[in-house]
Design a protein around this motif. Structure first.
Motif, PDB file in Angstrom:
ATOM      1  N   PRO A   1       9.915   9.987  -3.528  1.00  7.03           N
ATOM      2  CA  PRO A   1       8.645   9.423  -4.019  1.00  7.03           C
ATOM      3  C   PRO A   1       8.905   8.255  -4.966  1.00  7.03           C
ATOM      4  O   PRO A   1       9.962   8.150  -5.592  1.00  7.03           O
ATOM      5  N   ALA A   2       7.916   7.394  -5.102  1.00  6.85           N
ATOM      6  CA  ALA A   2       8.056   6.226  -5.969  1.00  6.85           C
ATOM      7  C   ALA A   2       8.297   6.626  -7.424  1.00  6.85           C
ATOM      8  O   ALA A   2       8.972   5.902  -8.164  1.00  6.85           O
ATOM      9  N   ASP A   3       7.755   7.771  -7.831  1.00  7.23           N
ATOM     10  CA  ASP A   3       7.915   8.214  -9.214  1.00  7.23           C
ATOM     11  C   ASP A   3       8.966   9.313  -9.346  1.00  7.23           C
ATOM     12  O   ASP A   3       8.913  10.142 -10.267  1.00  7.23           O
ATOM     13  N   ALA A   4       9.959   9.326  -8.449  1.00 10.34           N
ATOM     14  CA  ALA A   4      11.017  10.334  -8.496  1.00 10.34           C
ATOM     15  C   ALA A   4      11.769  10.268  -9.820  1.00 10.34           C
ATOM     16  O   ALA A   4      11.892   9.196 -10.422  1.00 10.34           O
ATOM     17  N   PRO A   5      12.268  11.410 -10.315  1.00  6.01           N
ATOM     18  CA  PRO A   5      13.049  11.391 -11.557  1.00  6.01           C
ATOM     19  C   PRO A   5      14.210  10.399 -11.472  1.00  6.01           C
ATOM     20  O   PRO A   5      14.787  10.194 -10.402  1.00  6.01           O
ATOM     21  N   TRP A   6      14.535   9.823 -12.619  1.00  2.54           N
ATOM     22  CA  TRP A   6      15.596   8.810 -12.662  1.00  2.54           C
ATOM     23  C   TRP A   6      16.482   9.074 -13.883  1.00  2.54           C
ATOM     24  O   TRP A   6      16.467   8.326 -14.857  1.00  2.54           O
ATOM     25  N   GLY A  57       0.800  -1.216   0.000  1.00  2.00           N
ATOM     26  CA  GLY A  57       0.000   0.000   0.000  1.00  2.00           C
ATOM     27  C   GLY A  57       0.828   1.259   0.000  1.00  2.00           C
ATOM     28  O   GLY A  57       0.299   2.350  -0.219  1.00  2.00           O
ATOM     29  N   SER A  58       2.135   1.133   0.237  1.00  4.95           N
ATOM     30  CA  SER A  58       3.015   2.299   0.314  1.00  4.95           C
ATOM     31  C   SER A  58       4.296   2.001  -0.454  1.00  4.95           C
ATOM     32  O   SER A  58       4.944   0.978  -0.226  1.00  4.95           O
ATOM     33  N   TRP A  59       4.652   2.926  -1.365  1.00  2.33           N
ATOM     34  CA  TRP A  59       5.847   2.767  -2.194  1.00  2.33           C
ATOM     35  C   TRP A  59       6.719   4.018  -2.131  1.00  2.33           C
ATOM     36  O   TRP A  59       6.200   5.136  -2.200  1.00  2.33           O
ATOM     37  N   SER A  60       8.025   3.818  -2.005  1.00  2.00           N
ATOM     38  CA  SER A  60       8.988   4.917  -2.038  1.00  2.00           C
ATOM     39  C   SER A  60      10.222   4.464  -2.810  1.00  2.00           C
ATOM     40  O   SER A  60      10.503   3.266  -2.919  1.00  2.00           O
TER      41      SER A  60
END
Length: 217
Positions: free
Chosen positions: A202-207, A113-116
């Motif tokens: 955040p899970a969708d942080a720039p990469w 339920g939680s993603w980082s």
């Protein structure tokens, strides 16, 4: 003497000119490419490297701070090593955190339920283009029996265990656990937990350092 650096260290992403390239080997999962690279004053050098699609991995922690680990046979090192769930970024257009959720479902029968974003790394930057992002997954739940992925091949009968994070840290430091992604994940999580998890992205942080993937001539 060199001038002192200002600010935090950061890798500089800068691709030098490639004056010649060829696909030397085409494999099932990755290829080997040979590039002629112009290093400027140092001249032109030839570099062989693994061209890789990139991957994601998941450190899944339950409410007791136990991490989910799996055991697989890895033929190149001749060992059944303990790893964290992981998989290739081989689905076009799929966001990395969604790839990670799919792999957690398939390899560990879990949802989160939680993603980082925990940490990013290059698997072997001197010889491979593989970039790997490790996610921290929490608020775990079991996938219903009827919805579980049917495992085949090397994943058939794959052991899955939950191990306290501190025990994994001890296993790494005592030389009992060797998977590089597991090593990086548990040490990063141990450090961040000591800071109250301050620093998670955040899970969708720039990469920006993500692998460019496999190309074809």
């Amino acid at each position: 003497m060199p001038e002192p650096l200002e600010g935090p260290l950061e890798d500089r992403l800068e691709r030098l000119p490639v004056v010649g390239t060829r696909l030397s080997f085409e494999g099932r999962v990755w290829d080997v490419r040979t590039d002629e690279v112009d290093l400027g004053e140092a001249g032109v050098v030839v570099r062989d490297y693994v061209e890789h699609t990139g991957a994601v991995a998941i450190l899944a922690l339950d409410e007791q701070d136990r991490a989910v680990v799996i055991q697989q046979y890895r033929h190149p090192v001749g060992a059944f090593d303990w790893e964290i769930p992981a998989g290739l970024l081989d689905v076009d257009g799929e966001a990395p955190h969604l790839s990670a959720a799919r792999e957690l479902h398939e390899e560990a029968d879990l949802t989160a339920g939680s993603w980082s974003t925990l940490v990013d790394h290059w698997a072997s930057p001197g010889g491979s283009s593989e970039g790997l992002r490790i996610f921290l997954a929490r608020d775990l739940a079991e996938v219903p029996e009827a919805e579980r992925h049917e495992r085949h091949g090397e994943e058939l009968g794959m052991p899955v265990r939950r191990v306290p994070l501190d025990d994994l840290v001890a296993g790494v430091l005592e030389g009992r656990l060797h998977s590089p992604t597991l090593v990086i994940a548990v040490l990063a999580a141990h450090a961040l937990r000591g800071r109250g998890w301050v620093g998670l992205r955040p899970a969708d942080a720039p990469w920006p350092a993500r692998s460019r993937g496999r190309s074809r001539d």
